[in-house]
Write an enzyme that holds these catalytic residues in place. Structure first.
Site, PDB file in Angstrom:
ATOM      1  N   CYS A   1       1.477  54.209  69.584  1.00  0.00           N
ATOM      2  CA  CYS A   1       1.252  55.176  70.661  1.00  0.00           C
ATOM      3  C   CYS A   1       0.578  54.458  71.817  1.00  0.00           C
ATOM      4  CB  CYS A   1       0.346  56.309  70.180  1.00  0.00           C
ATOM      5  SG  CYS A   1       1.034  57.231  68.813  1.00  0.00           S
TER       6      CYS A   1
ATOM      7  N   SER B   1      -0.821  54.790  65.139  1.00  0.00           N
ATOM      8  CA  SER B   1       0.385  55.251  64.440  1.00  0.00           C
ATOM      9  C   SER B   1       0.536  54.558  63.095  1.00  0.00           C
ATOM     10  CB  SER B   1       1.659  55.150  65.278  1.00  0.00           C
ATOM     11  OG  SER B   1       2.634  55.993  64.686  1.00  0.00           O
TER      12      SER B   1
ATOM     13  N   HIS C   1       9.238  47.856  53.502  1.00  0.00           N
ATOM     14  CA  HIS C   1       9.943  48.332  52.304  1.00  0.00           C
ATOM     15  C   HIS C   1      10.843  47.188  51.865  1.00  0.00           C
ATOM     16  CE1 HIS C   1       8.652  52.365  53.446  1.00  0.00           C
ATOM     17  NE2 HIS C   1       9.090  52.088  54.653  1.00  0.00           N
TER      18      HIS C   1
END
Length: 122
Positions: free
Chosen positions: A81, A61, A66
């Site tokens: 996953c 995944s 940020h």
């Protein structure tokens, strides 16, 4: 129900400096090694006058950071996953980023499987 993945987000609050992009890449590699996930690609972008985003595409995944230096916040996101637990990232992040507190949110994504159901056609 069948577990299809786990998702963790962290808001790293009270950061006082803007970290170099190389540190984020190192932390992503450290997390990937600890979680035993495979990095397929890393993409990063530096905003002007400030801020930074880095995304690691994983075979399992993704991992992303940020930054919001004007607010003293770094947001972290790790979705996996299968059987990988994204919580292994927490201690690595605490060790690498100065902060006042961390707000954690976790979610387990389940898939409800219905056998022999006409509504379960994909």
């Amino acid at each position: 129900m069948t577990k299809v993945g786990e998702h963790i987000t962290l808001d790293i609050i009270g950061t006082t400096k803007e970290y170099d992009a190389s540190l984020y890449e190192k932390v992503i590699n450290d997390i990937a090694n600890a979680a035993k996930v495979t990095i397929l690609n890393i993409s990063k972008y530096k905003f002007e006058p400030q801020g930074f985003t880095i995304l690691a595409l994983l075979a399992e995944s993704h991992i992303s950071f940020h930054t919001f230096p004007e607010k003293g916040i770094i947001s972290f996101d790790f979705f996996t996953c299968g059987k990988v637990n994204p919580s292994v990232a927490i201690d690595i992040i605490k060790k690498n980023f100065e902060h006042k507190r961390i707000v954690k949110k976790e979610k387990i994504n389940d898939l409800l499987m219905r056998k022999n159901s006409k509504n379960n056609q994909n």
